[in-house]
Design a protein around this motif. Structure first.
Motif, PDB file in Angstrom:
ATOM      1  N   ARG A   8       0.723  -1.226  -0.015  1.00 32.76           N
ATOM      2  CA  ARG A   8       0.028   0.068  -0.051  1.00 32.76           C
ATOM      3  C   ARG A   8       0.849   1.359   0.185  1.00 32.76           C
ATOM      4  NH1 ARG A   8      -3.479  -1.887   4.726  1.00 32.76           N
ATOM      5  NH2 ARG A   8      -4.137  -3.557   3.627  1.00 32.76           N
ATOM      6  N   ALA A   9       1.738   1.161   0.701  1.00 33.57           N
ATOM      7  CA  ALA A   9       2.759   2.404   1.062  1.00 33.57           C
ATOM      8  C   ALA A   9       3.325   2.566  -0.246  1.00 33.57           C
ATOM      9  CB  ALA A   9       3.783   2.147   2.000  1.00 33.57           C
ATOM     10  N   ASP A 179      -9.664   3.290 -14.994  1.00 30.38           N
ATOM     11  CA  ASP A 179      -8.485   3.630 -14.140  1.00 30.38           C
ATOM     12  C   ASP A 179      -8.589   3.162 -12.742  1.00 30.38           C
ATOM     13  OD1 ASP A 179     -10.186   5.408 -13.415  1.00 30.38           O
ATOM     14  OD2 ASP A 179      -9.066   7.175 -13.634  1.00 30.38           O
ATOM     15  N   GLY A 180      -9.573   1.993 -12.690  1.00 30.92           N
ATOM     16  CA  GLY A 180      -9.430   1.343 -11.356  1.00 30.92           C
ATOM     17  C   GLY A 180     -11.007   0.853 -10.920  1.00 30.92           C
ATOM     18  N   GLU A 196      -9.219   3.905  -4.226  1.00 32.06           N
ATOM     19  CA  GLU A 196      -7.761   4.146  -4.343  1.00 32.06           C
ATOM     20  C   GLU A 196      -7.496   2.519  -3.632  1.00 32.06           C
ATOM     21  OE1 GLU A 196      -4.856   5.800  -4.700  1.00 32.06           O
ATOM     22  OE2 GLU A 196      -6.598   7.295  -5.649  1.00 32.06           O
ATOM     23  N   HIS A 197      -8.205   2.165  -2.580  1.00 29.43           N
ATOM     24  CA  HIS A 197      -7.696   0.813  -2.105  1.00 29.43           C
ATOM     25  C   HIS A 197      -8.829   0.109  -1.595  1.00 29.43           C
ATOM     26  CE1 HIS A 197      -6.447  -1.737   1.262  1.00 29.43           C
ATOM     27  NE2 HIS A 197      -5.993  -2.269   0.594  1.00 29.43           N
ATOM     28  N   LEU A 249      -5.779  -0.447  -5.877  1.00 28.60           N
ATOM     29  CA  LEU A 249      -5.083  -1.630  -5.124  1.00 28.60           C
ATOM     30  C   LEU A 249      -6.138  -2.452  -4.393  1.00 28.60           C
ATOM     31  CD1 LEU A 249      -2.572  -3.315  -4.357  1.00 28.60           C
ATOM     32  CD2 LEU A 249      -2.354  -1.686  -2.303  1.00 28.60           C
ATOM     33  N   VAL A 250      -6.473  -3.787  -4.946  1.00 29.51           N
ATOM     34  CA  VAL A 250      -7.131  -4.687  -4.061  1.00 29.51           C
ATOM     35  C   VAL A 250      -6.172  -5.839  -3.262  1.00 29.51           C
ATOM     36  CG1 VAL A 250      -8.678  -6.394  -3.916  1.00 29.51           C
ATOM     37  CG2 VAL A 250      -8.871  -4.545  -5.765  1.00 29.51           C
ATOM     38  N   SER A 251      -6.047  -5.752  -1.977  1.00 28.47           N
ATOM     39  CA  SER A 251      -5.068  -6.357  -1.213  1.00 28.47           C
ATOM     40  C   SER A 251      -5.729  -7.104   0.039  1.00 28.47           C
ATOM     41  CB  SER A 251      -3.779  -5.608  -0.890  1.00 28.47           C
ATOM     42  OG  SER A 251      -4.145  -4.433  -0.028  1.00 28.47           O
TER      43      SER A 251
END
Ligand code: UDP
Length: 252
Positions: A8-9, A179-180, A196-197, A249-251
């Protein structure tokens, strides 16, 4: 800091950080079509290949799974006269055509590439074998994985997640036309919000279509991060891999 915090960072940060030592890039057949309604658009293939080569030259090991939707999708052509498994085999063969075009374009961009197919056709390209794919990656070759999972009823998104898990890739970079990941379809809903996440669980709970269900279930199971970004801009793949571009970001 946990691994996902680091990801993520890195993705949220500016500058030429290379957070991932090895990535898997999913390039759909449609992305290779450029402005054409069908098939391959050579300038678009070359631009994507240059981007893949640039990422490799920055020190990231690069595996690619290519789709085939620009040529044939099994589910679309299957019917009374064409059994779904046969139609899907045809779809998988379409991905091999795309892979060969991309392989040549990556080599033309100055980086060695190898196509490996889940459906063995040794006079055309190497059959996929995990250890051999890892060897190619360590030697700096861009490995282009064709034939999806090698099985009907699956998609190349599932193939991408499967190969990323097998090849120990730090993330799947999923190139799309937007874009996401959005809360709704941004083309039809002006209030759609871009994330964003997200965690895998959040994406599931909000019923967000990051990938098809089988692919997403496997990504969640394998705790694999997925970066969804738009392929439209030049250099988009390298930007996504370095955290410089707009993406979701998918985490875990
Ligand atoms: N396909 C399949 N098994 C796989 C991957 C792909 O049968 O593991 C077939 C399926 O018919 C699919 C076609 O290949 O429609 C092309 O792949 P996909 O639709 O995933 O391509 P993309 O949408 O990424 O261009």
């Amino acid at each position: 800091m946990g691994e996902s915090d680091e990801v993520r960072a890195a993705v949220g940060s500016e500058g030429p950080v290379l957070p991932f030592p090895r990535v898997l890039v999913k390039v759909s057949g449609e992305a290779l079509m450029g402005p054409e309604p069908f098939g391959l658009h050579p300038p678009t293939v070359s631009a994507i290949a240059r981007d893949l080569a640039a990422l490799r030259e920055r020190g990231c090991e690069v595996a690619v799974v290519v789709g085939g939707g620009n040529i044939l999708r099994g589910a679309r052509v299957a019917g009374e006269d064409l059994a779904r498994p046969t139609a899907d085999n045809m779809g998988m063969l379409a991905t091999v055509m795309n892979a060969l075009a991309l392989e040549q374009a990556v080599e033309k961009a100055g980086v060695p590439a190898r196509t490996m197919s889940a459906i063995a056709m040794p006079s055309v390209c190497e059959p996929y074998a995990r250890q051999q794919a890892l060897r190619h990656l360590r030697r700096g070759r861009v490995v282009i994985l064709a034939g999806g999972t090698g099985n009907p009823y699956f998609t190349t998104d599932t193939g991408a997640v499967l190969r990323a898990a097998e090849l120990d890739c730090a993330a799947v970079l999923k190139a799309t036309n937007v874009d996401g990941v959005y809360s709704a379809d941004p083309k039809t809903d002006p209030n759609a919000v871009r994330y964003e996440h997200l965690t895998h669980d959040e994406a599931l709970a909000r019923d967000l279509k990051v990938m098809d269900a089988a692919a997403f279930a496997l990504a969640r199971e394998a705790s694999l991060s997925i970066i969804v970004f738009s392929i439209r801009d030049a250099g988009a793949i390298t930007a996504a891999a370095t955290g410089a571009g707009r993406a979701t970001l998918v985490s875990p």
